[in-house]
Design a protein around this motif. Structure first.
Motif, PDB file in Angstrom:
ATOM      1  N   PRO A 223      38.175   2.556  -6.777  1.00 22.34           N
ATOM      2  CA  PRO A 223      38.229   3.803  -5.998  1.00 22.34           C
ATOM      3  C   PRO A 223      37.089   3.873  -4.989  1.00 22.34           C
ATOM      4  O   PRO A 223      35.932   3.590  -5.311  1.00 22.34           O
ATOM      5  N   TYR A 224      37.438   4.243  -3.752  1.00 21.33           N
ATOM      6  CA  TYR A 224      36.444   4.355  -2.677  1.00 21.33           C
ATOM      7  C   TYR A 224      36.169   5.828  -2.421  1.00 21.33           C
ATOM      8  O   TYR A 224      37.094   6.609  -2.178  1.00 21.33           O
ATOM      9  N   TRP A 225      34.900   6.213  -2.479  1.00 22.30           N
ATOM     10  CA  TRP A 225      34.525   7.605  -2.249  1.00 22.30           C
ATOM     11  C   TRP A 225      34.341   7.843  -0.763  1.00 22.30           C
ATOM     12  O   TRP A 225      33.511   7.205  -0.107  1.00 22.30           O
ATOM     13  N   GLU A 226      35.120   8.792  -0.216  1.00 18.69           N
ATOM     14  CA  GLU A 226      35.013   9.172   1.190  1.00 18.69           C
ATOM     15  C   GLU A 226      34.378  10.559   1.276  1.00 18.69           C
ATOM     16  O   GLU A 226      35.052  11.577   1.070  1.00 18.69           O
ATOM     17  N   PRO A 227      33.059  10.613   1.540  1.00 18.40           N
ATOM     18  CA  PRO A 227      32.373  11.913   1.531  1.00 18.40           C
ATOM     19  C   PRO A 227      32.866  12.863   2.606  1.00 18.40           C
ATOM     20  O   PRO A 227      32.796  14.080   2.426  1.00 18.40           O
ATOM     21  N   ALA A 228      33.372  12.352   3.724  1.00 19.49           N
ATOM     22  CA  ALA A 228      33.846  13.233   4.798  1.00 19.49           C
ATOM     23  C   ALA A 228      35.052  14.044   4.367  1.00 19.49           C
ATOM     24  O   ALA A 228      35.322  15.111   4.926  1.00 19.49           O
ATOM     25  N   GLU A 229      35.779  13.536   3.357  1.00 18.36           N
ATOM     26  CA  GLU A 229      36.982  14.215   2.905  1.00 18.36           C
ATOM     27  C   GLU A 229      36.879  14.697   1.459  1.00 18.36           C
ATOM     28  O   GLU A 229      37.831  15.264   0.921  1.00 18.36           O
ATOM     29  N   ASP A 230      35.736  14.439   0.811  1.00 13.22           N
ATOM     30  CA  ASP A 230      35.566  14.759  -0.615  1.00 13.22           C
ATOM     31  C   ASP A 230      36.730  14.190  -1.427  1.00 13.22           C
ATOM     32  O   ASP A 230      37.315  14.872  -2.285  1.00 13.22           O
ATOM     33  N   THR A 231      37.063  12.936  -1.167  1.00 18.24           N
ATOM     34  CA  THR A 231      38.257  12.325  -1.742  1.00 18.24           C
ATOM     35  C   THR A 231      37.975  10.879  -2.142  1.00 18.24           C
ATOM     36  O   THR A 231      37.239  10.167  -1.449  1.00 18.24           O
ATOM     37  N   TYR A 232      38.557  10.479  -3.259  1.00 18.65           N
ATOM     38  CA  TYR A 232      38.592   9.060  -3.617  1.00 18.65           C
ATOM     39  C   TYR A 232      39.859   8.439  -3.016  1.00 18.65           C
ATOM     40  O   TYR A 232      40.920   9.065  -2.995  1.00 18.65           O
ATOM     41  N   ILE A 233      39.735   7.201  -2.552  1.00 17.60           N
ATOM     42  CA  ILE A 233      40.864   6.495  -1.962  1.00 17.60           C
ATOM     43  C   ILE A 233      41.158   5.244  -2.773  1.00 17.60           C
ATOM     44  O   ILE A 233      40.260   4.426  -3.021  1.00 17.60           O
ATOM     45  N   ILE A 234      42.416   5.104  -3.206  1.00 17.01           N
ATOM     46  CA  ILE A 234      42.871   3.900  -3.906  1.00 17.01           C
ATOM     47  C   ILE A 234      44.148   3.427  -3.220  1.00 17.01           C
ATOM     48  O   ILE A 234      45.189   4.084  -3.320  1.00 17.01           O
ATOM     49  N   HIS A 235      44.071   2.308  -2.530  1.00 18.79           N
ATOM     50  CA  HIS A 235      45.221   1.774  -1.811  1.00 18.79           C
ATOM     51  C   HIS A 235      45.747   0.517  -2.513  1.00 18.79           C
ATOM     52  O   HIS A 235      45.110  -0.549  -2.453  1.00 18.79           O
ATOM     53  N   TYR A 236      46.887   0.652  -3.140  1.00 14.63           N
ATOM     54  CA  TYR A 236      47.545  -0.471  -3.817  1.00 14.63           C
ATOM     55  C   TYR A 236      48.283  -1.282  -2.750  1.00 14.63           C
ATOM     56  O   TYR A 236      49.236  -0.796  -2.135  1.00 14.63           O
ATOM     57  N   THR A 237      47.864  -2.526  -2.558  1.00 12.49           N
ATOM     58  CA  THR A 237      48.230  -3.245  -1.334  1.00 12.49           C
ATOM     59  C   THR A 237      48.882  -4.589  -1.641  1.00 12.49           C
ATOM     60  O   THR A 237      48.465  -5.289  -2.570  1.00 12.49           O
ATOM     61  N   LYS A 238      49.889  -4.941  -0.803  1.00 17.82           N
ATOM     62  CA  LYS A 238      50.647  -6.175  -1.000  1.00 17.82           C
ATOM     63  C   LYS A 238      50.882  -6.879   0.335  1.00 17.82           C
ATOM     64  O   LYS A 238      50.829  -6.265   1.396  1.00 17.82           O
ATOM     65  N   THR A 239      51.179  -8.170   0.233  1.00 14.83           N
ATOM     66  CA  THR A 239      51.757  -8.938   1.328  1.00 14.83           C
ATOM     67  C   THR A 239      52.567 -10.066   0.707  1.00 14.83           C
ATOM     68  O   THR A 239      52.353 -10.419  -0.453  1.00 14.83           O
ATOM     69  N   VAL A 240      53.521 -10.608   1.456  1.00 13.25           N
ATOM     70  CA  VAL A 240      54.439 -11.610   0.914  1.00 13.25           C
ATOM     71  C   VAL A 240      54.316 -12.911   1.705  1.00 13.25           C
ATOM     72  O   VAL A 240      54.338 -12.902   2.941  1.00 13.25           O
ATOM     73  N   VAL A 241      54.186 -14.022   0.974  1.00 13.83           N
ATOM     74  CA  VAL A 241      54.148 -15.360   1.564  1.00 13.83           C
ATOM     75  C   VAL A 241      55.370 -16.126   1.078  1.00 13.83           C
ATOM     76  O   VAL A 241      55.612 -16.220  -0.131  1.00 13.83           O
TER      77      VAL A 241
END
Length: 264
Positions: free
Chosen positions: A118-136
């Protein structure tokens, strides 16, 4: 008089900093997972070099990325944990990114995925979790590109996510906590690593489309390169802020990266 001038200078500098902070904090955050090739041929290089970073893709503004919670690949129905293969690097601004090398051995589609810390973004008072994919794709066997990894938030491609020409339309279905996510914003950004694409105004930096009632979105990619799709939802739970003083929201992102090419 001297104190008055110093005070005016301080106020002016503070205003400038506030303007800069508001501008930079408005850029879209994207977890990035980029292989150096997304189609592997029988006679081509079999080693895939994969970069993981957290950034504003169009503006190329890096943020610090802690070691991911999970990193792996899904191929022919089998998951392989690749977390131990990651090595960290530091940018000139002392921001951490991560790299790994994976050798393709079997034909079929390889779905690489990452769950970041989780990434803390103080400007938004929010944690960010981006579940990310790519296909090869490997060795011409086009099977598995639409398989689900089982991430909490995930984009399931409805368009084959490789072999795409610039101008092709891409469709995906967003699933959050196992259910189609209707009426969500999907932010779209170009990975502008050469920074040769200039936005005439801020709204051009991040494109926005919405999912329909079945969680499906559509976007046509206008030129060649890597394109990121980030469908954003708010988690029902909260998490304590780093200082422990408040219950902060958690932004769940389902992110997918695809590549387009120009015709010769």
């Amino acid at each position: 008089m001297k104190d008055h001038k110093m005070w005016r200078s301080f106020v002016f500098a503070s205003v400038l900093c506030s303007i800069f902070f508001m501008a930079t904090s408005s850029w879209a955050h994207f977890q990035v997972i980029l292989p150096d090739q997304n189609i592997v041929t029988q006679n081509g290089v079999k080693d895939i070099n994969i970069s993981l970073l957290f950034t504003h893709p169009f503006e190329q503004h890096l943020m610090d990325m802690e070691k991911p919670v999970q990193f792996g690949v899904l191929a022919r129905g089998e998951k392989t944990d690749l977390l131990s293969t990651l090595t960290s690097e530091k940018s000139k601004d002392n921001m951490r990114t991560w790299k790994a090398t994976y050798q393709i051995k079997r034909p079929g589609d390889h779905v690489f995925y990452v769950e970041p810390a989780p990434y803390w973004e103080p400007a938004e008072d929010t944690y960010i979790i981006h579940y990310t994919k790519t296909v090869v794709n490997a060795f011409g066997m086009e099977e598995g590109w639409d398989e689900t990894v089982g991430l909490r938030a995930e984009i399931i491609p409805l368009t084959r996510p490789y072999g795409l020409w610039a101008g092709n339309v891409f469709q995906g279905k967003v699933v959050v906590d196992g259910k189609p996510a209707a009426d969500l914003d999907v932010e779209v950004e170009f990975y502008n690593d050469s920074q040769d694409v200039k936005a005439p105004a801020d709204p051009f930096i991040t494109q926005v489309v919405r999912t329909d009632g079945q969680g499906v979105f559509t976007y046509a990619m206008p030129w060649s390169g890597w394109w990121g799709f980030a469908a954003l939802a708010e988690a029902p739970e909260t998490k304590k802020s780093p200082d422990g003083t408040k219950d902060a929201a958690i932004e769940l992102g389902a992110v997918l990266w695809v590549k387009t090419v120009n015709r010769n």
